[in-house]
Design a protein around this motif. Structure first.
Motif, mmCIF file in Angstrom:
data_model
loop_
_atom_site.group_PDB
_atom_site.id
_atom_site.type_symbol
_atom_site.label_atom_id
_atom_site.label_comp_id
_atom_site.label_asym_id
_atom_site.label_seq_id
_atom_site.Cartn_x
_atom_site.Cartn_y
_atom_site.Cartn_z
ATOM 1 N N LEU A 150 92.907 52.014 75.637
ATOM 2 C CA LEU A 150 91.526 52.875 76.591
ATOM 3 C C LEU A 150 92.135 53.079 77.948
ATOM 4 C CD1 LEU A 150 90.177 55.067 76.925
ATOM 5 C CD2 LEU A 150 88.496 53.925 76.231
ATOM 6 N N PHE A 151 91.581 51.073 78.044
ATOM 7 C CA PHE A 151 91.601 50.562 79.635
ATOM 8 C C PHE A 151 92.292 51.080 80.227
ATOM 9 C CE2 PHE A 151 92.290 47.149 81.370
ATOM 10 C CZ PHE A 151 91.614 46.965 82.876
ATOM 11 N N LEU A 152 94.029 50.503 79.348
ATOM 12 C CA LEU A 152 95.530 50.539 80.179
ATOM 13 C C LEU A 152 95.459 52.093 79.982
ATOM 14 C CD1 LEU A 152 97.793 49.737 81.167
ATOM 15 C CD2 LEU A 152 98.817 50.008 78.413
ATOM 16 N N ALA A 153 95.269 53.039 79.765
ATOM 17 C CA ALA A 153 95.076 54.757 79.702
ATOM 18 C C ALA A 153 94.485 54.318 80.626
ATOM 19 C CB ALA A 153 95.171 55.118 78.629
ATOM 20 N N LEU A 154 92.912 54.597 81.204
ATOM 21 C CA LEU A 154 92.506 54.832 82.113
ATOM 22 C C LEU A 154 93.342 54.812 84.035
ATOM 23 C CD1 LEU A 154 88.928 54.483 80.839
ATOM 24 C CD2 LEU A 154 89.839 56.149 81.085
ATOM 25 N N GLY A 155 94.442 54.168 83.666
ATOM 26 C CA GLY A 155 94.592 53.430 84.357
ATOM 27 C C GLY A 155 95.648 54.541 85.226
ATOM 28 N N ASP A 156 96.570 54.984 84.443
ATOM 29 C CA ASP A 156 97.784 55.986 84.246
ATOM 30 C C ASP A 156 97.880 57.871 83.908
ATOM 31 O OD1 ASP A 156 100.242 56.357 84.690
ATOM 32 O OD2 ASP A 156 101.071 55.061 83.552
ATOM 33 N N PRO A 157 97.385 58.719 84.436
ATOM 34 C CA PRO A 157 97.626 59.552 84.035
ATOM 35 C C PRO A 157 98.736 59.862 83.046
ATOM 36 C CG PRO A 157 97.638 59.827 86.235
ATOM 37 C CD PRO A 157 97.743 58.315 85.914
ATOM 38 N N ASN A 158 100.231 59.122 82.975
ATOM 39 C CA ASN A 158 101.322 59.906 82.408
ATOM 40 C C ASN A 158 100.814 58.451 81.112
ATOM 41 O OD1 ASN A 158 101.942 61.752 84.347
ATOM 42 N ND2 ASN A 158 103.040 60.019 85.708
ATOM 43 N N ASP A 159 100.188 58.452 80.850
ATOM 44 C CA ASP A 159 100.340 57.643 79.851
ATOM 45 C C ASP A 159 100.451 58.188 78.373
ATOM 46 O OD1 ASP A 159 99.736 55.839 77.105
ATOM 47 O OD2 ASP A 159 99.193 54.037 79.278
ATOM 48 N N ASP A 160 101.664 57.557 77.661
ATOM 49 C CA ASP A 160 101.449 58.307 76.417
ATOM 50 C C ASP A 160 100.007 58.495 75.637
ATOM 51 O OD1 ASP A 160 103.799 58.590 76.775
ATOM 52 O OD2 ASP A 160 104.339 56.986 75.776
ATOM 53 N N PHE A 161 98.992 57.557 75.914
ATOM 54 C CA PHE A 161 97.608 57.466 75.420
ATOM 55 C C PHE A 161 97.434 59.422 74.942
ATOM 56 C CE2 PHE A 161 92.835 57.412 75.099
ATOM 57 C CZ PHE A 161 93.405 56.187 73.842
ATOM 58 N N TRP A 162 97.520 59.582 76.508
ATOM 59 C CA TRP A 162 97.521 61.143 76.666
ATOM 60 C C TRP A 162 97.699 62.164 75.940
ATOM 61 C CZ3 TRP A 162 92.542 60.051 77.401
ATOM 62 C CH2 TRP A 162 92.270 58.848 78.583
ATOM 63 N N SER A 163 98.983 62.261 75.766
ATOM 64 C CA SER A 163 99.678 62.923 74.681
ATOM 65 C C SER A 163 99.722 63.829 74.315
ATOM 66 C CB SER A 163 100.836 62.941 74.266
ATOM 67 O OG SER A 163 100.157 61.633 72.795
ATOM 68 N N ASP A 164 98.288 64.164 73.166
ATOM 69 C CA ASP A 164 97.462 65.063 72.654
ATOM 70 C C ASP A 164 96.539 65.011 73.432
ATOM 71 O OD1 ASP A 164 96.418 63.058 72.393
ATOM 72 O OD2 ASP A 164 95.244 63.426 70.871
ATOM 73 N N ARG A 165 95.624 64.958 74.869
ATOM 74 C CA ARG A 165 95.181 65.199 75.613
ATOM 75 C C ARG A 165 95.571 65.852 76.926
ATOM 76 N NH1 ARG A 165 89.513 62.232 73.466
ATOM 77 N NH2 ARG A 165 89.927 61.788 71.883
ATOM 78 N N HIS A 166 96.675 66.610 77.007
ATOM 79 C CA HIS A 166 96.478 66.658 78.458
ATOM 80 C C HIS A 166 96.222 67.290 79.543
ATOM 81 C CE1 HIS A 166 101.054 66.882 77.201
ATOM 82 N NE2 HIS A 166 100.676 67.095 76.174
ATOM 83 N N GLU A 167 95.010 67.774 78.839
ATOM 84 C CA GLU A 167 93.885 68.611 80.027
ATOM 85 C C GLU A 167 93.375 67.175 80.761
ATOM 86 O OE1 GLU A 167 92.032 68.132 75.823
ATOM 87 O OE2 GLU A 167 93.873 68.630 77.071
ATOM 88 N N THR A 168 93.008 65.477 80.315
ATOM 89 C CA THR A 168 92.667 65.139 81.130
ATOM 90 C C THR A 168 93.683 64.816 81.298
ATOM 91 O OG1 THR A 168 93.871 63.369 79.782
ATOM 92 C CG2 THR A 168 91.591 64.161 78.335
ATOM 93 N N ARG A 169 94.580 64.471 82.004
ATOM 94 C CA ARG A 169 95.513 63.657 83.228
ATOM 95 C C ARG A 169 94.960 64.307 84.446
ATOM 96 N NH1 ARG A 169 100.148 61.746 80.459
ATOM 97 N NH2 ARG A 169 100.826 63.260 78.929
ATOM 98 N N ILE A 170 95.079 66.140 84.299
ATOM 99 C CA ILE A 170 94.306 65.992 85.957
ATOM 100 C C ILE A 170 93.163 64.972 86.792
ATOM 101 C CG2 ILE A 170 92.966 68.053 85.828
ATOM 102 C CD1 ILE A 170 95.169 66.981 89.163
#
Length: 565
Positions: A318-338
């Protein structure tokens, strides 16, 4: 106060390594990592001593932890790179004496010198194996090679098959051997070689020796040091403490694997930052220099250590993904990327602990609402308001604790806790109406973002903010024609005001260049961007910019507004 924490004195390499003392690098401390740049610095210092340009040379502080069992045993908390390198230099001198003996140059005196120097600075010969032991014990990855090859002067069979750190150990030996061979007035004489080691290296290289009794004092001292070269980090020290709690080899192996996964995810240099956010889920006002104390208070045995590693691993992705909107971590949460993109664009990390807690405690839908709330507050408070970030950190810390302890479980309750840092519409409009941002570097992305959000608001169409050019109505480098409407001070103040900026098609932007405003205005009417079409003023003056920006500010109040107001 400082004397209650540690014993400190000035010493030299000879005093450190003699008198039967044994120094051990913690088994899991960082590998040997000095390189040619570090070796070159050290050799230049030694050359200054040889030419008597300087009588002594300070090598910086070395931090040792004393042993409860014996006053002869010490753990190296900080300084292993320097001690290992000086020990390698010692082996180079002894190797050169071996060459003199082989060439039948004063063989008996040189053999005796060799034995004395070995016993004094490296270690004694084991009466059973007849191999030399070492006064310095390196970590698990380096010690076998150091002892088998360097201390016993055995060249490795295949250097390329060695680990990187062991290759560095051997390259250090080769480097100093080459440098020593350049001292032609020394290398042909055993007594001068002995003098070089016993006088120049052992006596004139000085350290500030700091001896502590436990890990916490070691950490406290370490945080104040800036020792020479690539030394221990606070992350290494924490790792050493955690690993010291594991007894069996299976537990230790499992902990090592888990630690490596965490570090590979968050990266070594960002681990203290990550740990501080994690601890902020439980503690108020966690300061970086107090991280070790917090861990020491709550982690006292192997079970506690495993629980901590489990928790850290669960938050690391989660820490890593909060720094990158394109992280695969958000693959099932596309609405979070923006919102992740906005979070990084605004460079606001104070909310990380609260987002840590919300991700695991809120539903997916509520986590998205939490993200949106966070970015809205950040834009109003930090980007536009330029308010004190310390207050933002304090209040998000408390929100994180409240979410983690299940005192609040909905974004609306979070907003109530954050209401004091939600800038009012009136203040936000005032701040926005005078906002100016240079269109250079990272700030250019921020200007594109703001213009795209405003254009989307008036047109109802999604805007690819990378497509249009940023048009400066009053040019960035205005010519003399603009002096009729603007003073030099006004030009400097107004060129980067948001009221002076608008989107324009790149081809139009190139076409109008530095032309007069009345020609620019005609082109603006052909633009597909609504905000640009609305620029219809007869002339362009400081008042024109101020009025346009006031209109944009009114729209900004509606664009960046919390859903819970």
């Amino acid at each position: 106060m400082i004397h209650s924490l540690l014993d400190t004195r000035t010493t030299n390499f000879g005093d450190l390594i003699s008198n039967g003392k044994i120094y051990r690098v913690p088994p899991f401390q960082r590998d040997y990592s000095w390189n040619e740049e570090n070796w070159e610095d050290l050799w230049q210092d030694i050359e200054s001593l040889l030419t008597e340009q300087t009588p002594i040379h300070y090598m910086g502080a070395i931090v040792l932890q004393s042993s409860l069992e014996s006053d002869k045993y010490f753990t190296i908390i900080d300084g292993q790179q320097r001690l290992a390198t000086l020990s390698i230099l010692t082996t180079v001198v002894i190797d050169r004496l071996e060459t003199l003996i082989a060439n039948n140059i004063d063989p008996e005196p040189n053999r005796e010198r060799q034995e004395i120097l070995r016993r004094t600075y490296l270690g004694d010969k084991d009466p059973r194996s007849l191999r030399y032991s070492s006064k310095l014990i390196l970590n698990n990855n380096n010690n076998d090679f150091y002892k088998s090859n360097l201390i016993n002067l055995r060249e490795p069979r295949n250097i390329r098959k060695l680990t990187k750190s062991n290759q560095l150990l051997w390259k250090a030996f080769e480097y100093f051997r080459d440098r020593l061979n350049s001292l032609t007035d020394i290398i042909q004489f055993g007594d001068r070689l002995a003098e070089f080691l016993a006088d120049t290296i052992a006596r004139k290289l000085l350290f500030i020796q700091i001896t502590v009794e436990d890990e916490f004092n070691a950490y406290t001292v370490f945080e104040t040091l800036n020792a020479r070269g690539i030394e221990l980090t606070s992350t290494d020290l924490l790792k050493n403490y955690l690993f010291s709690l594991f007894q069996g080899p299976d537990d230790l192996e499992s902990a090592q694997s888990q630690w490596n996964r965490i570090i590979n995810t968050v990266r070594m240099e960002k681990f203290p930052e990550f740990l501080r956010y994690y601890l902020s889920l439980k503690y108020r006002r966690v300061r970086r220099e107090r991280l070790f104390k917090r861990i020491k208070e709550s982690v006292n045995n192997a079970e506690d250590a495993f629980n901590l590693l489990d928790s850290l691993e669960s938050y690391s992705d989660l820490f890593l993904a909060l720094g990158d909107p394109n992280d695969d971590f958000w693959s099932d949460r596309h609405e979070t990327r923006i919102y992740i993109l906005e979070l990084n664009l605004f460079r606001v990390k104070q909310a990380y602990p609260a987002l840590f807690a919300a991700y695991f405690c809120f539903s997916k839908e509520n986590f998205v609402k939490m993200l949106k709330l966070t970015t809205t507050i950040a834009f109003r408070y930090t980007v536009v308001g330029h308010l004190n970030p310390n207050e933002l950190e304090r209040i998000y810390n408390q929100v994180a604790i409240d979410i983690a302890s299940e005192q609040i479980d909905r974004p609306r309750e979070v907003f109530e806790r954050l209401r004091s840092v939600y800038v009012s519409d009136e203040k936000f409009e005032r701040d926005f109406s005078v906002l100016k941002i240079e269109t250079k570097g990272q700030k250019k992305k921020l200007v594109r973002y703001i213009l795209a959000k405003l254009e989307n608001h008036v047109s109802g169409k999604p805007i690819n903010e990378e497509t249009p050019s940023i048009e400066h109505i009053l040019p960035e480098s205005p010519d003399r024609q603009w002096e009729q409407e603007f003073t030099n001070e006004q030009m400097a103040d107004m060129r980067y005001r948001l009221g002076n900026l608008t989107f324009l098609e790149p081809s139009f932007n190139r076409e109008i260049g530095q032309k007069k405003y009345n020609i620019k205005r005609q082109k603006y009417q052909e633009s597909s961007y609504i905000l640009t079409q609305q620029i219809t003023n007869d002339d362009w003056t400081p008042d024109s910019i101020a009025r346009r920006q006031q209109e944009l500010a009114k729209q900004a109040v509606r664009v960046w507004r919390s859903d819970f107001v």
